[in-house]
Write a protein that holds these residues in place. Structure first.
Motif, PDB file in Angstrom:
ATOM      1  N   ALA A  80       7.369  79.495  82.430  1.00 23.87           N
ATOM      2  CA  ALA A  80       6.648  78.159  82.126  1.00 23.87           C
ATOM      3  C   ALA A  80       6.118  78.333  80.504  1.00 23.87           C
ATOM      4  CB  ALA A  80       5.494  77.825  82.884  1.00 23.87           C
ATOM      5  N   SER A  81       5.553  79.535  80.141  1.00 15.50           N
ATOM      6  CA  SER A  81       4.800  79.825  79.037  1.00 15.50           C
ATOM      7  C   SER A  81       6.018  79.678  77.869  1.00 15.50           C
ATOM      8  CB  SER A  81       4.347  81.228  78.827  1.00 15.50           C
ATOM      9  OG  SER A  81       3.951  81.464  77.709  1.00 15.50           O
ATOM     10  N   VAL A  82       7.275  80.432  78.099  1.00 14.97           N
ATOM     11  CA  VAL A  82       8.393  80.127  77.183  1.00 14.97           C
ATOM     12  C   VAL A  82       8.828  78.873  76.822  1.00 14.97           C
ATOM     13  CG1 VAL A  82      10.699  80.750  76.736  1.00 14.97           C
ATOM     14  CG2 VAL A  82       9.405  82.634  77.559  1.00 14.97           C
ATOM     15  N   LEU A  83       8.990  78.144  77.837  1.00 14.60           N
ATOM     16  CA  LEU A  83       9.483  76.465  77.778  1.00 14.60           C
ATOM     17  C   LEU A  83       8.221  75.886  77.023  1.00 14.60           C
ATOM     18  CD1 LEU A  83      10.993  75.827  81.073  1.00 14.60           C
ATOM     19  CD2 LEU A  83      12.124  76.379  78.908  1.00 14.60           C
ATOM     20  N   LYS A  84       6.868  76.099  77.334  1.00 16.35           N
ATOM     21  CA  LYS A  84       5.824  75.477  76.321  1.00 16.35           C
ATOM     22  C   LYS A  84       6.006  75.756  75.011  1.00 16.35           C
ATOM     23  CE  LYS A  84       2.450  75.368  79.926  1.00 16.35           C
ATOM     24  NZ  LYS A  84       1.063  75.850  80.458  1.00 16.35           N
ATOM     25  N   SER A  85       6.523  76.723  74.513  1.00 21.23           N
ATOM     26  CA  SER A  85       6.369  77.042  73.131  1.00 21.23           C
ATOM     27  C   SER A  85       7.590  76.350  72.273  1.00 21.23           C
ATOM     28  CB  SER A  85       6.532  78.587  72.905  1.00 21.23           C
ATOM     29  OG  SER A  85       7.948  79.281  73.347  1.00 21.23           O
ATOM     30  N   LEU A  86       8.677  75.899  73.090  1.00 17.56           N
ATOM     31  CA  LEU A  86       9.736  75.404  72.366  1.00 17.56           C
ATOM     32  C   LEU A  86       9.420  73.915  71.784  1.00 17.56           C
ATOM     33  CD1 LEU A  86      12.439  75.856  75.025  1.00 17.56           C
ATOM     34  CD2 LEU A  86      11.956  77.246  73.231  1.00 17.56           C
ATOM     35  N   PRO A  87       9.942  73.796  70.435  1.00 19.29           N
ATOM     36  CA  PRO A  87       9.723  72.593  69.720  1.00 19.29           C
ATOM     37  C   PRO A  87      10.630  71.495  70.106  1.00 19.29           C
ATOM     38  CG  PRO A  87      10.464  74.313  68.291  1.00 19.29           C
ATOM     39  CD  PRO A  87      10.389  74.971  69.557  1.00 19.29           C
ATOM     40  N   TRP A  88      11.462  71.854  71.245  1.00 18.31           N
ATOM     41  CA  TRP A  88      12.542  70.821  71.568  1.00 18.31           C
ATOM     42  C   TRP A  88      12.518  70.690  73.124  1.00 18.31           C
ATOM     43  CZ3 TRP A  88      15.755  74.074  73.967  1.00 18.31           C
ATOM     44  CH2 TRP A  88      15.995  75.572  73.242  1.00 18.31           C
ATOM     45  N   THR A  89      13.074  70.013  73.626  1.00 15.68           N
ATOM     46  CA  THR A  89      13.068  69.742  75.124  1.00 15.68           C
ATOM     47  C   THR A  89      14.561  70.403  75.566  1.00 15.68           C
ATOM     48  OG1 THR A  89      11.917  67.716  75.071  1.00 15.68           O
ATOM     49  CG2 THR A  89      13.127  67.904  76.962  1.00 15.68           C
ATOM     50  N   VAL A  90      14.326  70.959  76.418  1.00 15.60           N
ATOM     51  CA  VAL A  90      15.664  71.682  77.143  1.00 15.60           C
ATOM     52  C   VAL A  90      16.282  70.362  77.741  1.00 15.60           C
ATOM     53  CG1 VAL A  90      16.342  73.088  79.057  1.00 15.60           C
ATOM     54  CG2 VAL A  90      14.524  73.831  77.732  1.00 15.60           C
ATOM     55  N   GLN A  91      17.584  70.139  77.244  1.00 18.12           N
ATOM     56  CA  GLN A  91      18.348  69.179  77.781  1.00 18.12           C
ATOM     57  C   GLN A  91      19.709  69.856  78.508  1.00 18.12           C
ATOM     58  OE1 GLN A  91      17.834  66.096  77.179  1.00 18.12           O
ATOM     59  NE2 GLN A  91      16.715  66.108  74.922  1.00 18.12           N
ATOM     60  N   ASN A  92      20.091  70.996  78.335  1.00 14.51           N
ATOM     61  CA  ASN A  92      21.175  71.712  78.648  1.00 14.51           C
ATOM     62  C   ASN A  92      20.766  72.803  79.373  1.00 14.51           C
ATOM     63  OD1 ASN A  92      23.718  72.860  79.158  1.00 14.51           O
ATOM     64  ND2 ASN A  92      24.427  72.097  77.168  1.00 14.51           N
ATOM     65  N   LEU A  93      21.072  73.318  80.780  1.00 15.27           N
ATOM     66  CA  LEU A  93      20.567  74.464  81.241  1.00 15.27           C
ATOM     67  C   LEU A  93      21.167  75.541  80.583  1.00 15.27           C
ATOM     68  CD1 LEU A  93      20.805  73.589  85.045  1.00 15.27           C
ATOM     69  CD2 LEU A  93      19.048  73.585  83.763  1.00 15.27           C
ATOM     70  N   ARG A  94      22.394  75.612  79.982  1.00 15.49           N
ATOM     71  CA  ARG A  94      23.135  76.627  79.431  1.00 15.49           C
ATOM     72  C   ARG A  94      22.181  77.359  78.194  1.00 15.49           C
ATOM     73  NH1 ARG A  94      27.164  76.552  75.865  1.00 15.49           N
ATOM     74  NH2 ARG A  94      26.858  74.262  75.666  1.00 15.49           N
ATOM     75  N   VAL A  95      21.396  76.515  77.578  1.00 18.38           N
ATOM     76  CA  VAL A  95      20.615  77.001  76.607  1.00 18.38           C
ATOM     77  C   VAL A  95      19.344  78.036  77.050  1.00 18.38           C
ATOM     78  CG1 VAL A  95      21.099  74.969  75.208  1.00 18.38           C
ATOM     79  CG2 VAL A  95      18.827  75.105  76.246  1.00 18.38           C
ATOM     80  N   THR A  96      19.091  77.722  78.240  1.00 23.56           N
ATOM     81  CA  THR A  96      17.996  78.573  78.590  1.00 23.56           C
ATOM     82  C   THR A  96      18.168  80.080  78.981  1.00 23.56           C
ATOM     83  OG1 THR A  96      18.427  77.903  81.001  1.00 23.56           O
ATOM     84  CG2 THR A  96      16.592  76.689  79.739  1.00 23.56           C
ATOM     85  N   GLU A  97      19.857  80.393  79.096  1.00 22.87           N
ATOM     86  CA  GLU A  97      20.330  81.461  79.376  1.00 22.87           C
ATOM     87  C   GLU A  97      19.901  82.365  78.502  1.00 22.87           C
ATOM     88  OE1 GLU A  97      24.452  80.883  80.230  1.00 22.87           O
ATOM     89  OE2 GLU A  97      24.144  79.546  81.857  1.00 22.87           O
ATOM     90  N   ASP A  98      19.676  81.915  77.194  1.00 20.09           N
ATOM     91  CA  ASP A  98      19.450  82.835  75.977  1.00 20.09           C
ATOM     92  C   ASP A  98      18.114  82.826  75.616  1.00 20.09           C
ATOM     93  OD1 ASP A  98      22.179  83.065  75.642  1.00 20.09           O
ATOM     94  OD2 ASP A  98      22.380  81.102  74.431  1.00 20.09           O
ATOM     95  N   LEU A  99      17.165  82.431  76.447  1.00 21.23           N
ATOM     96  CA  LEU A  99      15.865  82.494  76.380  1.00 21.23           C
ATOM     97  C   LEU A  99      15.312  83.656  77.116  1.00 21.23           C
ATOM     98  CD1 LEU A  99      14.816  78.833  76.668  1.00 21.23           C
ATOM     99  CD2 LEU A  99      14.697  80.058  74.593  1.00 21.23           C
ATOM    100  N   PRO A 100      14.192  84.234  76.710  1.00 20.27           N
ATOM    101  CA  PRO A 100      13.586  85.388  77.266  1.00 20.27           C
ATOM    102  C   PRO A 100      12.891  84.946  78.670  1.00 20.27           C
ATOM    103  CG  PRO A 100      12.394  85.108  75.330  1.00 20.27           C
ATOM    104  CD  PRO A 100      13.679  84.094  75.366  1.00 20.27           C
ATOM    105  N   CYS A 101      12.761  85.784  79.761  1.00 20.47           N
ATOM    106  CA  CYS A 101      11.765  85.309  80.640  1.00 20.47           C
ATOM    107  C   CYS A 101      12.413  84.301  81.523  1.00 20.47           C
ATOM    108  CB  CYS A 101      10.316  84.994  80.365  1.00 20.47           C
ATOM    109  SG  CYS A 101       9.518  86.203  79.240  1.00 20.47           S
ATOM    110  N   LEU A 102      13.439  83.704  81.292  1.00 26.60           N
ATOM    111  CA  LEU A 102      13.972  82.613  82.196  1.00 26.60           C
ATOM    112  C   LEU A 102      15.092  83.237  83.175  1.00 26.60           C
ATOM    113  CD1 LEU A 102      13.106  80.460  79.667  1.00 26.60           C
ATOM    114  CD2 LEU A 102      13.658  79.191  81.711  1.00 26.60           C
ATOM    115  N   GLY A 103      14.677  84.040  83.814  1.00 26.87           N
ATOM    116  CA  GLY A 103      15.836  84.869  84.887  1.00 26.87           C
ATOM    117  C   GLY A 103      16.141  83.787  85.870  1.00 26.87           C
TER     118      GLY A 103
END
Ligand code: DCT
Ligand code: MG
Length: 475
Positions: free
Chosen positions: A186-209
């Motif tokens: 939740a915390s990583v997603l809160k810091s993003l200045p953009w809205t997640v539109q595509n599940l693929r992009v979260t694969e490259d983010l930390p803590c989104l296992g």
């Protein structure tokens, strides 16, 4: 009038090497070698800045070469600057700091080279590619909340709400591992200045296992469950929990009065209400000790519009006087007839027991958990009450903590939150710096010594972290 420039007036009028060599007397910072880019800066300003830096003990190179560590430019066009740098003879560009003039002015003001922060960097702008649809490169998102800037603007609330519900349900079931994983996601997603539109992009983010990825997919179900259970409001375990447990500590006392105010206390406190309480506490504290220091902390210091309580730190410039101050404030509020409930904990702070190895351990300073009566007339714009509620007042939860003044910076940092930001600060200190941080102190395990701090900035600097403003700590 400028002094005569000590750099060559023009490179083509070349002189013997010694004549243009930078002054070596009075050098204070051997490891830092500056080069000021003349483009856009102009020759006379460059000479003036060179002289200024040298007078403060900096080495300023006249020629750009591989010995340079810090390139400073006033060219706001990153692309043209980088093209120029790359066209030059240096091979070390990738390890040089290419910096905006703000780094130079900060360093001149401090009289020493300040730590390089992201805001000082002139980043090389890469040509736009069709895939580059997100403004923050994901490889730059840190796994630590204390290296991310998280404002109150959450662009991914729909996901973070779902994660938080899951985190709290796991917390209730004592499943610490998954609980933490959901909180981090939740915390990583809160810091993003953009809205997640595509599940693929979260694969490259930390803590989104794996756990968290599943949640994004089952999100609609989670939200339905949540609404069914709470009548549309997000149920927060933490918010309701302390109200029931605190009074029950005294099992032989009559039914605690705090139950009477349960309805009020489970309703959010607004910024205007927090401000009004600040005025009340401020009056009480300063009537008792005129030179006392009072600071609003917790969520409202981070710029939140609503909170579940209002948190304050009170201390006195004179060491030791702070503990009596808190009990006197309580007496005064009681006398004013606005103290509806109070649980006071005397200080158990013992320097010899530091540092604490317990992560979430409560601090040992004197503190009190209060419920205060706030009148409608005291609040700018009035209380936030329902139409049918015409009492003209409400009950509000207030926390006061009172550290000795030499622990003030650590307490302020600890109580400013958010909880996730604090967790990650401590984890970063431990894992990356071999240091132990809590609300009392910072301990360096390598040097085996405590590191003193009078401001939050001192603590960030000890940890080698860029300073994060309170309103950027909403992790
Ligand atoms: N804190 C702490 N030790 C405690 C309790 C709290 O270090 N024993 C820290 C964590 C965050 C901060 O103090 C304030 O706590 P809360 O009021 O629970 O959090 P908040 O961020 O102010 O959230 P809210 O807006 O809901 O009050
Ligand atoms: Mg709070």
């Amino acid at each position: 009038m400028f002094h005569a420039p000590i750099v060559p007036r023009a490179r083509k009028r070349s002189r013997p090497a010694e004549a243009s060599a930078p002054r070596r007397e009075g050098v204070k910072f051997e490891d830092v070698r500056l080069y000021l880019v003349e483009r856009k800066m102009g020759r006379s300003r460059r000479s003036f800045l060179t002289e200024l830096a040298r007078s403060k003990g900096f080495i300023v190179e006249d020629v750009l070469s591989d010995v340079v560590t810090h390139v400073v430019s006033e060219d706001s066009q990153a692309s043209s600057l980088w093209a120029w740098l790359k066209g030059g003879p240096v091979k070390n560009l990738p390890v040089m700091h290419v910096l905006d003039i703000s780094w130079f002015t900060d360093s001149m003001r401090e009289g020493k080279p300040v730590a390089v922060e992201t805001r000082h960097l002139i980043q090389e702008t890469l040509p736009a590619s069709p895939e580059a649809t997100t403004p923050t490169p994901m490889s730059t998102v840190s796994q630590y909340a204390c290296q991310r800037r998280t404002t109150t603007q959450n662009n991914n609330k729909i996901f973070t709400d779902a994660f938080e519900v899951l985190a709290e349900s796991h917390e209730f079931n004592d499943m610490e591992g998954p609980c933490l994983a959901f909180r981090r996601a939740a915390s990583v997603l809160k810091s993003l200045p953009w809205t997640v539109q595509n599940l693929r992009v979260t694969e490259d983010l930390p803590c989104l296992g794996e756990h968290s990825m599943c949640v994004i997919e089952v999100r609609p179900i989670v939200l339905c469950l949540q609404r069914a259970n709470t009548g549309g409001r997000l149920l927060s375990a933490r918010r309701t929990h302390p109200i029931f447990t605190l009074p029950l500590i005294h099992s032989d006392s009559p039914l605690p009065r705090s139950f009477l105010h349960y309805g009020d206390i489970s309703r959010a406190v607004s910024k205007a209400e927090a401000q009004a309480l600040g005025n009340i506490i401020d009056e009480a504290v300063h009537a008792i000790t005129p030179d006392a220091i009072l600071t609003l902390t917790g969520g409202f210091r981070r710029g939140k519009d609503f909170g579940h309580d209002v948190d304050f730190i009170v201390t006195t410039p004179q060491l030791g006087k702070e503990e009596r101050l808190l009990t006197s404030v309580i007496d005064r509020l009681k006398h004013q007839g606005i103290l509806l409930y109070c649980e006071y904990q005397a200080s158990t702070f013992d320097e010899s027991k530091l540092p604490s190895h317990r992560f979430e351990a409560m601090d040992h300073f004197a503190k009190c958990f209060l419920i205060l009566r706030l009148e409608d007339s005291q609040v700018d714009g009035g209380l936030q009450t329902a139409e049918e509620d015409r009492r003209g007042w409400r009950a509000v939860r207030v926390d006061l903590v009172s550290p000795p003044v030499d622990r003030y910076a650590f307490t302020l940092l600890g109580w400013s939150g958010s909880r996730q930001f604090e967790r990650d600060l401590r984890r970063f200190a431990r894992m990356e710096r071999r240091m132990l941080l809590d609300n009392h102190a910072l301990y360096d395990k390598t040097k085996k010594e405590f590191l003193a701090a009078t401001t939050e900035k001192d603590i960030f600097a000890h940890l080698g972290l860029e300073y994060i403003e309170p309103w950027q700590r909403n992790a």
